[in-house]
Design a protein around this motif. Sequence first.
Motif, mmCIF file in Angstrom:
data_model
loop_
_atom_site.group_PDB
_atom_site.id
_atom_site.type_symbol
_atom_site.label_atom_id
_atom_site.label_comp_id
_atom_site.label_asym_id
_atom_site.label_seq_id
_atom_site.Cartn_x
_atom_site.Cartn_y
_atom_site.Cartn_z
ATOM 1 N N PHE A 1 30.831 -59.075 -111.407
ATOM 2 C CA PHE A 1 30.360 -57.975 -112.424
ATOM 3 C C PHE A 1 30.491 -56.515 -111.510
ATOM 4 C CE2 PHE A 1 28.959 -61.199 -114.808
ATOM 5 C CZ PHE A 1 28.805 -60.798 -116.122
ATOM 6 N N ALA A 2 31.416 -55.770 -111.810
ATOM 7 C CA ALA A 2 31.343 -54.346 -111.293
ATOM 8 C C ALA A 2 31.773 -53.283 -112.446
ATOM 9 C CB ALA A 2 32.440 -54.431 -110.254
ATOM 10 N N THR A 3 32.624 -53.686 -113.215
ATOM 11 C CA THR A 3 33.034 -52.903 -114.344
ATOM 12 C C THR A 3 32.097 -53.177 -115.875
ATOM 13 O OG1 THR A 3 34.738 -54.329 -115.361
ATOM 14 C CG2 THR A 3 35.388 -52.884 -113.743
ATOM 15 N N THR A 4 31.377 -54.307 -115.812
ATOM 16 C CA THR A 4 30.274 -54.123 -117.085
ATOM 17 C C THR A 4 29.112 -54.551 -116.333
ATOM 18 O OG1 THR A 4 30.884 -56.654 -117.170
ATOM 19 C CG2 THR A 4 31.967 -55.154 -118.717
ATOM 20 N N ASN A 5 27.940 -54.161 -117.102
ATOM 21 C CA ASN A 5 26.580 -54.162 -116.752
ATOM 22 C C ASN A 5 26.104 -55.717 -116.952
ATOM 23 O OD1 ASN A 5 23.987 -53.692 -116.243
ATOM 24 N ND2 ASN A 5 23.731 -52.242 -117.565
ATOM 25 N N ASP B 1 20.240 -64.634 -111.598
ATOM 26 C CA ASP B 1 19.949 -64.142 -110.220
ATOM 27 C C ASP B 1 21.175 -64.565 -109.121
ATOM 28 O OD1 ASP B 1 17.604 -63.493 -111.070
ATOM 29 O OD2 ASP B 1 16.365 -65.363 -110.705
ATOM 30 N N PHE B 2 22.180 -64.912 -109.937
ATOM 31 C CA PHE B 2 23.260 -65.457 -108.961
ATOM 32 C C PHE B 2 24.587 -64.564 -109.234
ATOM 33 C CE2 PHE B 2 20.278 -69.079 -109.116
ATOM 34 C CZ PHE B 2 20.504 -69.581 -107.853
ATOM 35 N N VAL B 3 24.507 -63.703 -110.047
ATOM 36 C CA VAL B 3 25.551 -62.719 -110.275
ATOM 37 C C VAL B 3 25.776 -61.875 -108.976
ATOM 38 C CG1 VAL B 3 25.956 -60.618 -111.466
ATOM 39 C CG2 VAL B 3 25.244 -62.450 -112.702
ATOM 40 N N VAL B 4 26.957 -61.628 -108.599
ATOM 41 C CA VAL B 4 27.351 -60.672 -107.647
ATOM 42 C C VAL B 4 27.464 -59.410 -108.472
ATOM 43 C CG1 VAL B 4 29.257 -59.973 -106.128
ATOM 44 C CG2 VAL B 4 28.640 -62.304 -106.430
ATOM 45 N N ASN B 5 26.652 -58.361 -108.102
ATOM 46 C CA ASN B 5 26.582 -57.275 -109.178
ATOM 47 C C ASN B 5 27.050 -56.024 -108.126
ATOM 48 O OD1 ASN B 5 25.773 -55.126 -110.707
ATOM 49 N ND2 ASN B 5 23.503 -55.435 -110.658
ATOM 50 N N ARG B 6 28.078 -55.371 -108.551
ATOM 51 C CA ARG B 6 28.578 -54.156 -108.184
ATOM 52 C C ARG B 6 28.557 -53.031 -108.997
ATOM 53 N NH1 ARG B 6 27.286 -53.849 -102.793
ATOM 54 N NH2 ARG B 6 27.655 -56.059 -101.669
ATOM 55 N N TYR B 7 28.134 -53.509 -110.146
ATOM 56 C CA TYR B 7 28.063 -52.415 -111.254
ATOM 57 C C TYR B 7 27.285 -50.986 -110.905
ATOM 58 C CZ TYR B 7 27.499 -50.421 -115.801
ATOM 59 O OH TYR B 7 27.358 -49.794 -117.143
ATOM 60 N N PRO B 8 26.277 -50.959 -110.270
ATOM 61 C CA PRO B 8 25.677 -49.674 -109.942
ATOM 62 C C PRO B 8 26.525 -49.103 -108.952
ATOM 63 C CG PRO B 8 24.144 -51.348 -109.844
ATOM 64 C CD PRO B 8 25.337 -52.047 -110.026
ATOM 65 N N ASP B 9 27.172 -49.624 -107.860
ATOM 66 C CA ASP B 9 27.885 -49.210 -106.796
ATOM 67 C C ASP B 9 29.244 -48.538 -107.771
ATOM 68 O OD1 ASP B 9 26.274 -49.890 -104.902
ATOM 69 O OD2 ASP B 9 27.487 -51.852 -104.714
ATOM 70 N N ALA B 10 29.738 -49.100 -108.558
ATOM 71 C CA ALA B 10 31.090 -48.838 -109.260
ATOM 72 C C ALA B 10 30.569 -47.560 -110.224
ATOM 73 C CB ALA B 10 31.555 -49.945 -110.510
ATOM 74 N N VAL B 11 29.341 -47.575 -110.729
ATOM 75 C CA VAL B 11 29.004 -46.249 -111.659
ATOM 76 C C VAL B 11 28.981 -45.141 -110.817
ATOM 77 C CG1 VAL B 11 27.207 -45.185 -112.935
ATOM 78 C CG2 VAL B 11 27.877 -47.708 -113.415
ATOM 79 N N THR C 1 24.860 -44.298 -120.763
ATOM 80 C CA THR C 1 24.533 -45.125 -121.882
ATOM 81 C C THR C 1 24.607 -46.521 -121.513
ATOM 82 O OG1 THR C 1 26.678 -45.450 -123.074
ATOM 83 C CG2 THR C 1 25.640 -43.522 -123.615
ATOM 84 N N TRP C 2 23.563 -47.411 -122.194
ATOM 85 C CA TRP C 2 23.389 -48.825 -121.976
ATOM 86 C C TRP C 2 24.827 -49.697 -122.281
ATOM 87 C CZ3 TRP C 2 20.691 -51.928 -119.139
ATOM 88 C CH2 TRP C 2 20.702 -53.230 -119.663
ATOM 89 N N GLY C 3 25.231 -50.421 -121.394
ATOM 90 C CA GLY C 3 26.357 -51.259 -121.412
ATOM 91 C C GLY C 3 27.629 -50.472 -121.299
ATOM 92 N N GLN C 4 27.582 -49.215 -120.754
ATOM 93 C CA GLN C 4 29.050 -48.392 -120.814
ATOM 94 C C GLN C 4 29.872 -49.116 -119.398
ATOM 95 O OE1 GLN C 4 28.347 -44.489 -120.299
ATOM 96 N NE2 GLN C 4 30.397 -43.674 -119.900
ATOM 97 N N ARG C 5 31.060 -49.156 -119.837
ATOM 98 C CA ARG C 5 32.003 -49.961 -118.819
ATOM 99 C C ARG C 5 32.440 -48.951 -117.956
ATOM 100 N NH1 ARG C 5 35.141 -53.835 -123.083
ATOM 101 N NH2 ARG C 5 33.206 -54.952 -123.667
ATOM 102 N N VAL C 6 32.946 -49.317 -116.696
ATOM 103 C CA VAL C 6 33.554 -48.547 -115.785
ATOM 104 C C VAL C 6 34.844 -48.585 -115.885
ATOM 105 C CG1 VAL C 6 33.836 -48.057 -113.389
ATOM 106 C CG2 VAL C 6 31.584 -48.581 -114.197
ATOM 107 N N ARG C 7 35.804 -47.702 -116.341
ATOM 108 C CA ARG C 7 37.101 -47.909 -116.588
ATOM 109 C C ARG C 7 37.963 -47.644 -115.430
ATOM 110 N NH1 ARG C 7 37.350 -51.171 -121.320
ATOM 111 N NH2 ARG C 7 35.999 -50.264 -122.894
ATOM 112 N N HIS C 8 38.060 -48.414 -114.433
ATOM 113 C CA HIS C 8 38.524 -47.849 -113.168
ATOM 114 C C HIS C 8 39.268 -49.088 -112.508
ATOM 115 C CE1 HIS C 8 39.930 -46.369 -109.473
ATOM 116 N NE2 HIS C 8 39.726 -45.162 -109.811
ATOM 117 N N PRO C 9 40.583 -49.143 -112.488
ATOM 118 C CA PRO C 9 41.238 -50.415 -111.953
ATOM 119 C C PRO C 9 40.927 -51.077 -110.455
ATOM 120 C CG PRO C 9 42.857 -48.456 -111.708
ATOM 121 C CD PRO C 9 41.670 -48.001 -112.601
ATOM 122 N N ASP C 10 40.210 -49.852 -109.847
ATOM 123 C CA ASP C 10 39.703 -50.566 -108.518
ATOM 124 C C ASP C 10 38.365 -50.772 -108.586
ATOM 125 O OD1 ASP C 10 42.156 -49.831 -107.340
ATOM 126 O OD2 ASP C 10 41.745 -47.655 -106.972
#
Length: 366
Positions: free
Chosen positions: A286-290, A301-311, A323-332
């Motif tokens: 997970f990076a583009t969705t929360n 507990d076993f998710v790879v979570n880079r969503y905060p970094d992507a935001v 907003t809750w659930g907002q997606r990161v719309r970036h190809p990288d």
Amino acid sequence: MKHPLPAQPRHIAVLRLSALGDVCNLVPTVRALQRQWPDARITWIIGKAEHSLLAGLSGVEFVVYDKASGLAGMRRLWRELGDTRFDVLLHMQQALRASVLSLGLKADVRVGYDKARAKDAQHWFTHRQLAPHPRAHVLESFLDFARLLGVEDLSLTWDLPVPEAAFEEAAALTGAAAYLLMSPCANPRLRNFRNWSAEGYAAVIEHAWAQYGLKTVLTGGGSTQEREMGARIAALSRPEAVIDAIGATSLKGLLALIGRARVVIAPDSGPVHMANAMGTPVVGLFATTNPDRAAPYLWRDFVVNRYPDAVRTYMHRELDGITWGQRVRHPDAMSLIRIDDVVQQLDALLMRSDDDRKEEERPDEA
């Protein structure tokens, strides 16, 4: 004046057309309704692909709406249900198309999301709304419908039907050997940047083979994007370490493959939630969705979570500023996931599953 909710519903309609992961997350709510009212009829209005995944779900009557059929398909469905009246309609699809579809269904009371969670003005099409539940996981949002109706036992049960033919389909691809299942691509939609790199996946395949002797089975649909990704991953991997089964299974066959896998690795997509439903350990990428909203529920507990970094990197914001659930719309954005992140979670899950197996094999103490 509020429309009263039925104390003892005789016929419940569930309106949720898509998607594969979401319908898997909805099944525990259906099971909770069945436990509370075992004699109630439950009719689930569902999409075509989603039905092929859940067909045979015990105690549920499915009515299939093919989204490609448009208004003509809606009219056919309305005619099919023209003589049916529901005690309650659970409007669980936040989309204008589903709301229009709901207008042709007869129901004493229509329940939808609260304003904070409703999209496409869904609350205009319902009589009663859920109680607010800020920052809810998708699975919990579905359970809120059962909570509103007064269901007491909200324990999580799936019991997805997988026919023997599906297990035979899976075995024909894998044989009897243990394997890791990898579904590298999310649904190829516009600006849906959820896919990790072929190089990253190939490195994890090498680790699973070198450290555990585990082959990796690649799965996915038959789109050009998915087939090309599978070919790139296979080209970067040892031939003996990978089985490219992309586009080679039915959805029931995929369920069977997932059910027999040691671990599943995939981005935010249907297979992570299918694995969750089948009780198979899963590493979600997970990076583009929360993931707090959409991770495989039992394996958060076993998710790879880079969503905060992507935001922070691509939206230049902090989590509390979006907003809750907002997606990161970036190809990288998915490139923020490191190979070591995935390997670490894979090792943790394999160690846990080995410990669980040893515990099961240990004789009972006198």
